[in-house]
Design a protein around this motif. Structure first.
Motif, PDB file in Angstrom:
ATOM      1  N   LEU A   2     102.872 -67.280 -36.088  1.00 13.45           N
ATOM      2  CA  LEU A   2     101.736 -67.213 -36.999  1.00 13.45           C
ATOM      3  C   LEU A   2     102.161 -67.711 -38.369  1.00 13.45           C
ATOM      4  N   ASN A   3     101.458 -68.696 -38.889  1.00 11.86           N
ATOM      5  CA  ASN A   3     101.743 -69.227 -40.215  1.00 11.86           C
ATOM      6  C   ASN A   3     100.766 -68.644 -41.226  1.00 11.86           C
ATOM      7  N   ILE A   4     101.285 -68.296 -42.383  1.00 12.65           N
ATOM      8  CA  ILE A   4     100.458 -67.779 -43.463  1.00 12.65           C
ATOM      9  C   ILE A   4     100.661 -68.678 -44.675  1.00 12.65           C
ATOM     10  N   THR A   5      99.564 -69.089 -45.296  1.00 11.09           N
ATOM     11  CA  THR A   5      99.647 -69.866 -46.528  1.00 11.09           C
ATOM     12  C   THR A   5      99.016 -69.051 -47.641  1.00 11.09           C
ATOM     13  N   MET A   6      99.789 -68.844 -48.712  1.00  6.04           N
ATOM     14  CA  MET A   6      99.289 -68.090 -49.849  1.00  6.04           C
ATOM     15  C   MET A   6      99.236 -69.003 -51.063  1.00  6.04           C
ATOM     16  N   GLU A   7      98.124 -69.002 -51.745  1.00  4.15           N
ATOM     17  CA  GLU A   7      97.995 -69.737 -53.002  1.00  4.15           C
ATOM     18  C   GLU A   7      98.320 -68.764 -54.126  1.00  4.15           C
ATOM     19  N   GLN A   8      99.191 -69.189 -55.016  1.00  6.80           N
ATOM     20  CA  GLN A   8      99.538 -68.361 -56.169  1.00  6.80           C
ATOM     21  C   GLN A   8     100.003 -69.248 -57.302  1.00  6.80           C
ATOM     22  N   ASN A   9     100.333 -68.659 -58.420  1.00  9.71           N
ATOM     23  CA  ASN A   9     100.805 -69.409 -59.576  1.00  9.71           C
ATOM     24  C   ASN A   9     102.280 -69.137 -59.797  1.00  9.71           C
ATOM     25  N   CYS A  10     102.978 -70.168 -60.239  1.00 13.39           N
ATOM     26  CA  CYS A  10     104.386 -70.048 -60.591  1.00 13.39           C
ATOM     27  C   CYS A  10     104.506 -69.035 -61.730  1.00 13.39           C
ATOM     28  N   ALA A  11     105.467 -68.127 -61.621  1.00 14.50           N
ATOM     29  CA  ALA A  11     105.645 -67.091 -62.634  1.00 14.50           C
ATOM     30  C   ALA A  11     106.128 -67.646 -63.968  1.00 14.50           C
ATOM     31  N   LEU A  12     106.704 -68.856 -63.978  1.00 12.81           N
ATOM     32  CA  LEU A  12     107.206 -69.425 -65.222  1.00 12.81           C
ATOM     33  C   LEU A  12     106.241 -70.421 -65.861  1.00 12.81           C
ATOM     34  N   CYS A  13     105.823 -71.445 -65.097  1.00 16.05           N
ATOM     35  CA  CYS A  13     104.977 -72.488 -65.697  1.00 16.05           C
ATOM     36  C   CYS A  13     103.497 -72.325 -65.352  1.00 16.05           C
ATOM     37  N   HIS A  14     103.186 -71.406 -64.464  1.00 17.17           N
ATOM     38  CA  HIS A  14     101.821 -71.082 -64.034  1.00 17.17           C
ATOM     39  C   HIS A  14     101.149 -72.184 -63.219  1.00 17.17           C
ATOM     40  N   ALA A  15     101.928 -73.149 -62.734  1.00 15.07           N
ATOM     41  CA  ALA A  15     101.372 -74.176 -61.853  1.00 15.07           C
ATOM     42  C   ALA A  15     100.971 -73.521 -60.536  1.00 15.07           C
ATOM     43  N   THR A  16      99.930 -74.051 -59.913  1.00 18.08           N
ATOM     44  CA  THR A  16      99.508 -73.549 -58.614  1.00 18.08           C
ATOM     45  C   THR A  16     100.502 -73.990 -57.555  1.00 18.08           C
ATOM     46  N   LEU A  17     100.868 -73.064 -56.685  1.00 11.73           N
ATOM     47  CA  LEU A  17     101.773 -73.416 -55.601  1.00 11.73           C
ATOM     48  C   LEU A  17     101.315 -72.745 -54.327  1.00 11.73           C
ATOM     49  N   SER A  18     101.699 -73.334 -53.213  1.00 19.44           N
ATOM     50  CA  SER A  18     101.395 -72.775 -51.904  1.00 19.44           C
ATOM     51  C   SER A  18     102.685 -72.301 -51.278  1.00 19.44           C
ATOM     52  N   CYS A  19     102.669 -71.097 -50.810  1.00 14.78           N
ATOM     53  CA  CYS A  19     103.817 -70.547 -50.112  1.00 14.78           C
ATOM     54  C   CYS A  19     103.426 -70.475 -48.645  1.00 14.78           C
ATOM     55  N   GLN A  20     104.096 -71.250 -47.818  1.00 13.18           N
ATOM     56  CA  GLN A  20     103.827 -71.228 -46.386  1.00 13.18           C
ATOM     57  C   GLN A  20     104.968 -70.505 -45.704  1.00 13.18           C
ATOM     58  N   SER A  21     104.657 -69.420 -45.082  1.00  8.19           N
ATOM     59  CA  SER A  21     105.670 -68.608 -44.442  1.00  8.19           C
ATOM     60  C   SER A  21     105.306 -68.391 -42.987  1.00  8.19           C
ATOM     61  N   GLU A  22     106.302 -68.479 -42.137  1.00  5.98           N
ATOM     62  CA  GLU A  22     106.111 -68.185 -40.725  1.00  5.98           C
ATOM     63  C   GLU A  22     106.473 -66.725 -40.521  1.00  5.98           C
ATOM     64  N   ILE A  23     105.561 -65.967 -39.932  1.00  5.45           N
ATOM     65  CA  ILE A  23     105.767 -64.532 -39.751  1.00  5.45           C
ATOM     66  C   ILE A  23     107.063 -64.248 -38.996  1.00  5.45           C
TER      67      ILE A  23
END
Length: 127
Positions: A2-23
């Motif tokens: 199962l793949n999960i994609t989370m949209e969030q912001n970089c804690a330093l520059c606040h750019a949008t990033l996607s974290c794709q993690s396989e469970i």
């Protein structure tokens, strides 16, 4: 798997990033970068960063290790990354005046001096 994609912001520059993690493996793109950051027990101490900010943070950690470790120790730290062919800006190289300048980390991953007189060669500066 199962793949999960989370949209969030970089804690330093606040750019949008996607974290794709396989469970099943808990792997994200950031696992491709050198895993040399100190581990903090609290998740809030380990915020997600974009690739650019994480590379800069890893580079600072490499620099601090380079000051306290000898050449043999640094070669051992870099050895697991020797087969990774994708170069990462701010870790393996920087760009100065339009030219690629390889870092000491890049040379450590090679495992030996190329004898080209490179600016950041760790082999001719350390015992």
């Amino acid at each position: 798997m199962l793949n999960i994609t989370m949209e969030q912001n970089c804690a330093l520059c606040h750019a949008t990033l996607s974290c794709q993690s396989e469970i099943t493996t808990s792997k994200c793109w950031c696992f491709e970068l050198p895993n040399i950051m100190p581990i903090n027990s609290k998740q809030s101490d380990n915020p997600c960063l974009c690739k650019n900010c994480l590379a800069k943070k890893i580079n600072k950690q490499i620099t601090s290790l380079y000051l306290i470790k000898n050449l043999a120790q640094m070669i051992e730290i870099a050895k697991p990354y020797r087969e990774k062919k994708d170069l990462v800006e701010h870790i393996d190289y920087s760009i100065e005046n339009g030219l690629y300048v390889f870092s000491a980390w890049y040379h450590l991953k090679r495992g030996k001096c190329c004898s080209n007189g490179c600016r950041h060669c760790p082999y001719n500066k350390r015992e």
